[in-house]
Motif scaffolding. Structure first.
Motif, PDB file in Angstrom:
ATOM      1  N   ASP A  59       0.775   4.126  -9.941  1.00 46.53           N
ATOM      2  CA  ASP A  59       0.600   2.813  -9.317  1.00 46.53           C
ATOM      3  C   ASP A  59      -0.316   2.838  -8.094  1.00 46.53           C
ATOM      4  O   ASP A  59      -0.458   1.830  -7.398  1.00 46.53           O
ATOM      5  CB  ASP A  59       1.964   2.249  -8.888  1.00 46.53           C
ATOM      6  N   TRP A  60      -0.957   3.996  -7.839  1.00 41.58           N
ATOM      7  CA  TRP A  60      -1.741   4.131  -6.608  1.00 41.58           C
ATOM      8  C   TRP A  60      -2.843   3.081  -6.518  1.00 41.58           C
ATOM      9  O   TRP A  60      -3.107   2.523  -5.442  1.00 41.58           O
ATOM     10  CB  TRP A  60      -2.347   5.529  -6.503  1.00 41.58           C
ATOM     11  N   TRP A  61      -3.487   2.797  -7.663  1.00 39.86           N
ATOM     12  CA  TRP A  61      -4.612   1.849  -7.628  1.00 39.86           C
ATOM     13  C   TRP A  61      -4.128   0.424  -7.357  1.00 39.86           C
ATOM     14  O   TRP A  61      -4.823  -0.373  -6.719  1.00 39.86           O
ATOM     15  CB  TRP A  61      -5.398   1.923  -8.936  1.00 39.86           C
TER      16      TRP A  61
ATOM     17  N   LEU B 235      -6.036  -3.163   0.518  1.00 42.12           N
ATOM     18  CA  LEU B 235      -7.413  -3.445   0.973  1.00 42.12           C
ATOM     19  C   LEU B 235      -7.528  -4.863   1.550  1.00 42.12           C
ATOM     20  O   LEU B 235      -7.948  -5.020   2.712  1.00 42.12           O
ATOM     21  CB  LEU B 235      -8.394  -3.230  -0.176  1.00 42.12           C
ATOM     22  N   PRO B 236      -7.168  -5.904   0.803  1.00 43.58           N
ATOM     23  CA  PRO B 236      -7.239  -7.242   1.421  1.00 43.58           C
ATOM     24  C   PRO B 236      -6.215  -7.439   2.535  1.00 43.58           C
ATOM     25  O   PRO B 236      -6.481  -8.183   3.494  1.00 43.58           O
ATOM     26  CB  PRO B 236      -6.962  -8.187   0.240  1.00 43.58           C
TER      27      PRO B 236
ATOM     28  N   MET C  53      -2.380   5.526   0.921  1.00 38.94           N
ATOM     29  CA  MET C  53      -2.770   6.522  -0.085  1.00 38.94           C
ATOM     30  C   MET C  53      -2.243   7.925   0.219  1.00 38.94           C
ATOM     31  O   MET C  53      -2.042   8.734  -0.688  1.00 38.94           O
ATOM     32  CB  MET C  53      -4.303   6.571  -0.202  1.00 38.94           C
ATOM     33  N   LEU C  54      -2.026   8.225   1.497  1.00 31.89           N
ATOM     34  CA  LEU C  54      -1.601   9.579   1.874  1.00 31.89           C
ATOM     35  C   LEU C  54      -0.289  10.000   1.205  1.00 31.89           C
ATOM     36  O   LEU C  54      -0.189  11.130   0.705  1.00 31.89           O
ATOM     37  CB  LEU C  54      -1.495   9.679   3.397  1.00 31.89           C
ATOM     38  N   PRO C  55       0.764   9.148   1.142  1.00 32.00           N
ATOM     39  CA  PRO C  55       1.981   9.572   0.443  1.00 32.00           C
ATOM     40  C   PRO C  55       1.746   9.898  -1.036  1.00 32.00           C
ATOM     41  O   PRO C  55       2.350  10.819  -1.579  1.00 32.00           O
ATOM     42  CB  PRO C  55       2.920   8.364   0.602  1.00 32.00           C
ATOM     43  N   PHE C  56       0.855   9.135  -1.694  1.00 33.97           N
ATOM     44  CA  PHE C  56       0.539   9.420  -3.091  1.00 33.97           C
ATOM     45  C   PHE C  56      -0.129  10.782  -3.230  1.00 33.97           C
ATOM     46  O   PHE C  56       0.178  11.556  -4.146  1.00 33.97           O
ATOM     47  CB  PHE C  56      -0.390   8.337  -3.650  1.00 33.97           C
TER      48      PHE C  56
END
Length: 456
Positions: free
Chosen positions: A345-347, A354-355, A411-414
C-alpha cells in the motif's frame, strides 16, 4: 494500609508477611516491588505456597526470575511446578543456563514436558504465549458429562470460558463451546448441539503475537486455540496474556520512537551505566546526522552572507519540516502495527501524503507570509526593501519542506519494514534529522531561485 507503609524498609520476612495478609494479590505484588531483593525473596520463601504461586504468576512482579533463582532450589521448583505453564516458561527464559538446568529436572514430569515444549517456540509467537492448561473434551459427550468434567479440572486450568471439542478418534479440533452455551443447555443434549455454528478460529504456533491479537480482537474471543498442521490443539492463548505482551511491546515501540534503545526494566531500575548505553547510541547517530546540517549551511555560506535575513527563518523552516515528518511517521507506524496497511500500500500512502503535505505547507506558508507582512508594516521588524520577496521565499520553502517531510516521514516506516527492521525504529528524532538536512537544501535552493538578482 497507607502508601508510606508499603515503602517502609523492613528487616525480616515476619515483618512483611503480616501486612500481606491484608492485601489482595495485586497489592501484594506492589508491596514486594517496593522491597529489596533479599527481603522479597524471604517473603516468598515464608508465604504459603499457593499464595506465593499467585504472586509469582503476576506479570507486574519485577525481577521474578531473580527472586526464583534466589530461593532454595527445591522450593523454587515446587512453586514453578504449580504455576501456569506459560508464566513458568517466561521465568525459565530469563534464567541463565545453569539455573534453568538445575530447576528443570526438579519439576514433575508433566510440568517439565510442558515447559520444555513451550520453550522451543521463538519469542513473540503464538507458541511462546500459549498455555497448555485448557479444557478439551470428546465431541460426542453430553452437556452434563462435560459440566461434570469442568468441575473436576477447573482448578488446574487457566480458563474454562471456552471448551474445545475434539474428534473422539483423531483428537482433532472440531468445534468450540462457550461456558454460557454450555450451562444453558439441557443436561442430556449432545454437546455439539450447543457449540458455536461457525468454524472454530485457530492459529499456527509460529504466528506472530500481533496477528494473534488482531484475530482475538476481530472475533471478540477470550482465548484462541493453537493447533499443529494436523489440527491437534497444542494450547491456547488467552486475552490477558496477549494484553500483557502487547503492553510491553507498545512500551518498547514508544521508547524507540523517542530515539532510545528499548528498556527491558522499569525506568527507576535501570542503572546509570546502562541508561547511558541505551541513550548514547541513538544520540550519537543523530548528532552525526545533524553535522550534515552544518555542512549544508557551509555550502550556502555565500547566500547567508548576502541575505542575513534568511537565517532568521532557519529554525522555523527546519522545525516545520521535522514536525510534518514526525506526524506522518507516527500515523504510519501505528497503521502498520494494526495491520491497517500492508507493504504493497506504499504507493497509496504516497499519493495521499503528497497533496496532504502540499496543503499543510501552504497553510503554514500563508501564516508565515502574514506574519512577515504584519511585522514589516507595524514596524516590529524591518526585513528590508525586498521584504515581499523574502515573504514569498519563506512561503514557498514551507510548501516544499512540509511536503517533503510528510512524504519522507510516511515512506520511512515502509522502507524499514521492507528491510526487515521494526518500523518503530523510524523515531521522531531520526525523521527530524533527515528533514533538517534536506530542508536546508530545499530552502536555499528556493531562495536562490526567487531572490536571484535582488538579495542574492
Amino acid at each position: 494500609m497507607h502508601n508510606e507503609d508499603l515503602l517502609r524498609p523492613v528487616t525480616g520476612a515476619d515483618d512483611l508477611i503480616a501486612p500481606l495478609a491484608e492485601l489482595n494479590t495485586a497489592d501484594a505484588v506492589e508491596y514486594l516491588n517496593a522491597q529489596d531483593r533479599e527481603d522479597a525473596t524471604a517473603v516468598l520463601a515464608a508465604l504459603p505456597q499457593p499464595r506465593a504461586v499467585k504472586i509469582l504468576e503476576q506479570p507486574e512482579l519485577r525481577d521474578a526470575s531473580a527472586l526464583v533463582a534466589a530461593l532454595p532450589p527445591e522450593l523454587a521448583a515446587a512453586l514453578l511446578g504449580q504455576m501456569a505453564d506459560d508464566r513458568a516458561t517466561d521465568i525459565f527464559h530469563e534464567l541463565d543456563a545453569a539455573q534453568r538446568e538445575a530447576l528443570l529436572w526438579r519439576l514433575g514430569t508433566d510440568a517439565r514436558l510442558s515447559i520444555q515444549k513451550l520453550m522451543r517456540y521463538p519469542p513473540h509467537t503464538a507458541g511462546a504465549l500459549m498455555t497448555t492448561e485448557f479444557v478439551a473434551v470428546p465431541a460426542d459427550w453430553t452437556v452434563a458429562r462435560t459440566l461434570q468434567y469442568v468441575r473436576e479440572v477447573e482448578r488446574s486450568r487457566e480458563t474454562v470460558y471456552a471448551i474445545y471439542l475434539l474428534d473422539p478418534r483423531t483428537r482433532q479440533l472440531e468445534q468450540v463451546v462457550t461456558m454460557r452455551r454450555l450451562i444453558t443447555g439441557l443436561p442430556e443434549t449432545p454437546i455439539m448441539e450447543v457449540a458455536q455454528v461457525n468454524p472454530p478460529i485457530a492459529v499456527d504456533p509460529m504466528l506472530d503475537q500481533e496477528e494473534v491479537a488482531r484475530l482475538i480482537r476481530r472475533h471478540d474471543l477470550l482465548a484462541i486455540p493453537v493447533v499443529d498442521a494436523g489440527g491437534h490443539v497444542l494450547g491456547i492463548v488467552t486475552v490477558d496474556d496477549i494484553l500483557d505482551t502487547l503492553i510491553a511491546e507498545s512500551t518498547e515501540d514508544v521508547q524507540k520512537f523517542g530515539g532510545v534503545e528499548a528498556l527491558d526494566k522499569p525506568y527507576m531500575h535501570i542503572g546509570f551505566g546502562e541508561m547511558i548505553r541505551k541513550r548514547a547510541g541513538w544520540l550519537s547517530v543523530l548528532f552525526l546526522g545533524e553535522m550534515l546540517t552544518a555542512s549544508a549551511m557551509q555550502h550556502f555560506e555565500d547566500e547567508l552572507s548576502k541575505a542575513v535575513v534568511l537565517t532568521l527563518f532557519i529554525p522555523l523552516i527546519m522545525s516545520s519540516g521535522g514536525n510534518s515528518g514526525s506526524q506522518a511517521t507516527s500515523l504510519l507506524i501505528r497503521s502498520l502495527a494494526l495491520r491497517e496497511l500492508r507493504l504493497r500500500d506504499w504507493w497509496k500512502v504516497a499519493l495521499r501524503e503528497l497533496p496532504t503535505g502540499m496543503v499543510l505547507g501552504a497553510i503554514l506558508g500563508l501564516l508565515a507570509i502574514i506574519r512577515i507582512a504584519v511585522w514589516q508594516n507595524t514596524g516590529l521588524y524591518d526585513y528590508g526593501a525586498h521584504w515581499k520577496m523574502v515573504a514569498l521565499t519563506i512561503g514557498a520553502a514551507l510548501v516544499g519542506i512540509v511536503t517533503f517531510g510528510s512524504l519522507s516521514g510516511s515512506m520511512l516506516p515502509f522502507v524499514l519494514q521492507r528491510l526487515g527492521f521494526d518500523p518503530a525504529s523510524a523515531s521522531a528524532p531520526f525523521v527530524a534529522t533527515l528533514v533538517d538536512v534536506t530542508g536546508l537544501v530545499i530552502y536555499f535552493s528556493i531562495a536562490a531561485a526567487i531572490l536571484s538578482g535582488t538579495l542574492l
